[in-house]
Design a protein around this motif. Sequence first.
Motif, PDB file in Angstrom:
ATOM      1  N   LEU A 198       0.828  -1.210   0.000  1.00  0.00           N
ATOM      2  CA  LEU A 198       0.000   0.000   0.000  1.00  0.00           C
ATOM      3  C   LEU A 198       0.860   1.257   0.000  1.00  0.00           C
ATOM      4  O   LEU A 198       0.573   2.219  -0.741  1.00  0.00           O
ATOM      5  N   PHE A 199       1.902   1.268   0.816  1.00  0.00           N
ATOM      6  CA  PHE A 199       2.816   2.422   0.847  1.00  0.00           C
ATOM      7  C   PHE A 199       3.459   2.646  -0.522  1.00  0.00           C
ATOM      8  O   PHE A 199       3.497   3.776  -1.034  1.00  0.00           O
ATOM      9  N   ILE A 200       3.968   1.581  -1.115  1.00  0.00           N
ATOM     10  CA  ILE A 200       4.670   1.711  -2.390  1.00  0.00           C
ATOM     11  C   ILE A 200       3.726   2.193  -3.491  1.00  0.00           C
ATOM     12  O   ILE A 200       4.044   3.106  -4.257  1.00  0.00           O
ATOM     13  N   THR A 201       2.551   1.586  -3.569  1.00  0.00           N
ATOM     14  CA  THR A 201       1.597   1.974  -4.618  1.00  0.00           C
ATOM     15  C   THR A 201       1.181   3.428  -4.476  1.00  0.00           C
ATOM     16  O   THR A 201       1.164   4.195  -5.458  1.00  0.00           O
ATOM     17  N   GLY A 202       0.848   3.828  -3.260  1.00  0.00           N
ATOM     18  CA  GLY A 202       0.347   5.180  -3.043  1.00  0.00           C
ATOM     19  C   GLY A 202       1.349   6.263  -3.400  1.00  0.00           C
ATOM     20  O   GLY A 202       0.989   7.263  -4.044  1.00  0.00           O
ATOM     21  N   TRP A 203       2.603   6.071  -3.018  1.00  0.00           N
ATOM     22  CA  TRP A 203       3.588   7.142  -3.182  1.00  0.00           C
ATOM     23  C   TRP A 203       4.349   7.071  -4.509  1.00  0.00           C
ATOM     24  O   TRP A 203       5.164   7.959  -4.803  1.00  0.00           O
ATOM     25  N   THR A 204       4.126   6.030  -5.305  1.00  0.00           N
ATOM     26  CA  THR A 204       4.791   5.961  -6.617  1.00  0.00           C
ATOM     27  C   THR A 204       3.816   6.168  -7.774  1.00  0.00           C
ATOM     28  O   THR A 204       4.248   6.181  -8.937  1.00  0.00           O
ATOM     29  N   ALA A 205       2.524   6.298  -7.493  1.00  0.00           N
ATOM     30  CA  ALA A 205       1.528   6.500  -8.555  1.00  0.00           C
ATOM     31  C   ALA A 205       1.572   7.956  -9.021  1.00  0.00           C
ATOM     32  O   ALA A 205       0.644   8.745  -8.794  1.00  0.00           O
ATOM     33  N   ARG A 206       2.675   8.312  -9.668  1.00  0.00           N
ATOM     34  CA  ARG A 206       2.878   9.674 -10.178  1.00  0.00           C
ATOM     35  C   ARG A 206       3.441   9.599 -11.598  1.00  0.00           C
ATOM     36  O   ARG A 206       4.135   8.630 -11.946  1.00  0.00           O
ATOM     37  N   ALA A 207       3.165  10.605 -12.384  1.00  0.00           N
ATOM     38  CA  ALA A 207       3.581  10.595 -13.784  1.00  0.00           C
ATOM     39  C   ALA A 207       5.103  10.579 -13.938  1.00  0.00           C
ATOM     40  O   ALA A 207       5.623  10.085 -14.947  1.00  0.00           O
ATOM     41  N   ASP A 208       5.828  11.135 -12.943  1.00  0.00           N
ATOM     42  CA  ASP A 208       7.284  11.194 -13.048  1.00  0.00           C
ATOM     43  C   ASP A 208       7.966   9.913 -12.564  1.00  0.00           C
ATOM     44  O   ASP A 208       9.200   9.818 -12.588  1.00  0.00           O
ATOM     45  N   VAL A 209       7.198   8.929 -12.124  1.00  0.00           N
ATOM     46  CA  VAL A 209       7.737   7.641 -11.669  1.00  0.00           C
ATOM     47  C   VAL A 209       7.299   6.573 -12.679  1.00  0.00           C
ATOM     48  O   VAL A 209       6.135   6.542 -13.083  1.00  0.00           O
ATOM     49  N   PRO A 210       8.204   5.694 -13.130  1.00  0.00           N
ATOM     50  CA  PRO A 210       7.832   4.660 -14.105  1.00  0.00           C
ATOM     51  C   PRO A 210       6.660   3.811 -13.615  1.00  0.00           C
ATOM     52  O   PRO A 210       6.509   3.556 -12.416  1.00  0.00           O
ATOM     53  N   TRP A 211       5.843   3.356 -14.573  1.00  0.00           N
ATOM     54  CA  TRP A 211       4.642   2.592 -14.234  1.00  0.00           C
ATOM     55  C   TRP A 211       4.950   1.288 -13.494  1.00  0.00           C
ATOM     56  O   TRP A 211       4.104   0.746 -12.787  1.00  0.00           O
ATOM     57  N   ILE A 212       6.159   0.762 -13.647  1.00  0.00           N
ATOM     58  CA  ILE A 212       6.500  -0.497 -12.996  1.00  0.00           C
ATOM     59  C   ILE A 212       6.509  -0.358 -11.476  1.00  0.00           C
ATOM     60  O   ILE A 212       6.275  -1.337 -10.750  1.00  0.00           O
ATOM     61  N   ALA A 213       6.766   0.844 -10.958  1.00  0.00           N
ATOM     62  CA  ALA A 213       6.852   1.036  -9.500  1.00  0.00           C
ATOM     63  C   ALA A 213       5.508   0.774  -8.818  1.00  0.00           C
ATOM     64  O   ALA A 213       5.445  -0.016  -7.861  1.00  0.00           O
ATOM     65  N   PRO A 214       4.408   1.420  -9.246  1.00  0.00           N
ATOM     66  CA  PRO A 214       3.127   1.065  -8.611  1.00  0.00           C
ATOM     67  C   PRO A 214       2.736  -0.383  -8.863  1.00  0.00           C
ATOM     68  O   PRO A 214       2.051  -0.992  -8.020  1.00  0.00           O
ATOM     69  N   ASP A 215       3.160  -0.956 -10.008  1.00  0.00           N
ATOM     70  CA  ASP A 215       2.868  -2.368 -10.250  1.00  0.00           C
ATOM     71  C   ASP A 215       3.530  -3.268  -9.206  1.00  0.00           C
ATOM     72  O   ASP A 215       2.955  -4.284  -8.788  1.00  0.00           O
ATOM     73  N   ILE A 216       4.743  -2.910  -8.786  1.00  0.00           N
ATOM     74  CA  ILE A 216       5.413  -3.686  -7.726  1.00  0.00           C
ATOM     75  C   ILE A 216       4.606  -3.603  -6.428  1.00  0.00           C
ATOM     76  O   ILE A 216       4.414  -4.614  -5.732  1.00  0.00           O
ATOM     77  N   GLY A 217       4.155  -2.397  -6.096  1.00  0.00           N
ATOM     78  CA  GLY A 217       3.325  -2.245  -4.901  1.00  0.00           C
ATOM     79  C   GLY A 217       2.036  -3.037  -4.998  1.00  0.00           C
ATOM     80  O   GLY A 217       1.601  -3.682  -4.029  1.00  0.00           O
ATOM     81  N   ILE A 218       1.404  -3.020  -6.170  1.00  0.00           N
ATOM     82  CA  ILE A 218       0.157  -3.774  -6.375  1.00  0.00           C
ATOM     83  C   ILE A 218       0.413  -5.268  -6.215  1.00  0.00           C
ATOM     84  O   ILE A 218      -0.398  -5.996  -5.620  1.00  0.00           O
ATOM     85  N   ALA A 219       1.550  -5.752  -6.728  1.00  0.00           N
ATOM     86  CA  ALA A 219       1.892  -7.174  -6.581  1.00  0.00           C
ATOM     87  C   ALA A 219       2.077  -7.550  -5.117  1.00  0.00           C
ATOM     88  O   ALA A 219       1.646  -8.637  -4.675  1.00  0.00           O
ATOM     89  N   LEU A 220       2.700  -6.669  -4.329  1.00  0.00           N
ATOM     90  CA  LEU A 220       2.874  -6.946  -2.898  1.00  0.00           C
ATOM     91  C   LEU A 220       1.540  -6.966  -2.170  1.00  0.00           C
ATOM     92  O   LEU A 220       1.333  -7.768  -1.249  1.00  0.00           O
ATOM     93  N   VAL A 221       0.635  -6.085  -2.578  1.00  0.00           N
ATOM     94  CA  VAL A 221      -0.710  -6.113  -1.996  1.00  0.00           C
ATOM     95  C   VAL A 221      -1.378  -7.455  -2.293  1.00  0.00           C
ATOM     96  O   VAL A 221      -2.010  -8.065  -1.423  1.00  0.00           O
TER      97      VAL A 221
END
Length: 536
Positions: free
Chosen positions: A420-443
């Motif tokens: 949840l922490f990773i997804t929330g704070w990486t869901a930004r246009a300046d961060v590659p899409w793979i970052a929130p995907d990693i957070g989603i996978a951990l969820v």
Amino acid sequence: MADKVPTESNVSSASPTIHDEPGITGPIDVSNPDVPENPDEQKDKSKNAQIGGDAESRTGSGDDVLIVNWDGPDDPQNPKNWSFKKKWAATAIVSAFTFISPVSSSMMAPASDQIAQQFGITNTSVIALLTSVFVAAYAFGPLVLGPLSELYGRSRVLQLANMWYLAWNLGCGFAQNEGQLIAFRFLAGLGGSAPLSIGGGVLGDLWRPEERGQAIALYSLAPLLGPVIGPTCGAWIAQKSTWRWVFWSTTIVDAFIQVLGLFFLKETFPPILLERKAQRIRKSMDPEKAQARQIRTVFDGADRHWRSIVAKALVRPFVLFVREPIVQLLGIYMAFIYGTLYLFLTTIPSIFEGTYHESVGIAGLHYFALGVGLTGASQFNARMLDKIYRYLSNKNGGVGKPEYRLPPLIPGSILLPAGLFITGWTARADVPWIAPDIGIALVGAGTILNFQSIQTYVIDAFTLHAASALAAVTFFRSLAGFGFPLFAPAMYNSLGYGKGDTILACIAIGVGVPAPFLLWFYGERIRNASKYAKKR
């Protein structure tokens, strides 16, 4: 003189089921008042009285009563003694039922804008309601269907409920306005809710505790993987065709599963199977003797009036709500997890369509990140559940406990808030899409570890009442799955993804981290005070 006869108290009279499977040592018939003192002669008479299988009988209130039980510990009619092939066939069918219904629950999410445009819906909460109303039915269906399965059999109720779901899901594709669609979705959800509670009961009937882990790993994955596969397929269907095919396609798949179920899903509930055995004994007896002699199964109480049985069975999930701290604690935690899952399902499109400006079909592919976490952690946990259980049982002198299912809760309660922490704070246009995907996978990984641990614990703890116990837990989680997506748009619009997911992560830590330790140290004491849970 005849051997001492068991008293009335040896047979459960509280309900048509008892808390654990009864003893299956070779009992004898001593209901005849003229039993001779010669043991050999008595043994011969007892053997002749065991009509159609090993049976147990007693004398009470002047009437002869024949108590029907399994034919010893290796009785092939006992579902726990079925072949592995037959067990896995039933497990696969139940898991398929449990998979296809949640697919329907979430498959229309990517098509909701298309539906809103056709029906002229502008309210965002109503648009979210189109998806989540299906899950609202999950809360109420098991409260009736779970107990009914303990009265009329798992297979019969499960398959009739699936046919009900199939009919109304087909009707959703023909809806002409939002009112019809919401009503048809709710009615379909009532039928689709059956596997969520009854399926766990089927696995409890089929598998012994030391064998149960892998079966429950598959069964637990299905209702979580379904909402992942559903939106991915729904996104492409919505983009390439009409939203109506979202419902028609799932109906076609469900019809195929239903046909398989008619052939491979046999009845597994021991009280129903023994009642059928008792019926065969009644038919095989001389009519005059059958009238003079009462034949009951080892699960039956003295009060067999249908009103008494139905009342007790239907009330049981509500009693478990109020009186069982285990159900309350795990129900609240599972409600939060399930609500968070459905919140993610409805916000993934907004993250990748809104923030990363992807098309509907491409944005739908990010649901696979959740699927990778769910499937990967499930496969690992499936191999570890039974190994951990056997290891801890051996350390306890070969005696297993439901608490030995709790260790996966610990990594699960850590991975969920981390994701949840990773997804929330990486869901930004300046961060590659793979970052929130990693957070989603951990969820996803944290969700499945918690689900599998909780479901195996509940099934091990409540055994024959597993359907009612799972109905109670399902009620909590389904209400959350219905409610969380309704407030998600307002929360994220106000706080943003970072702060919004941080709040959820803090709740996950506050509820999830203490849960396994509380149950590890106090679970057995709570079960010993319970009327429905196993005492060992």
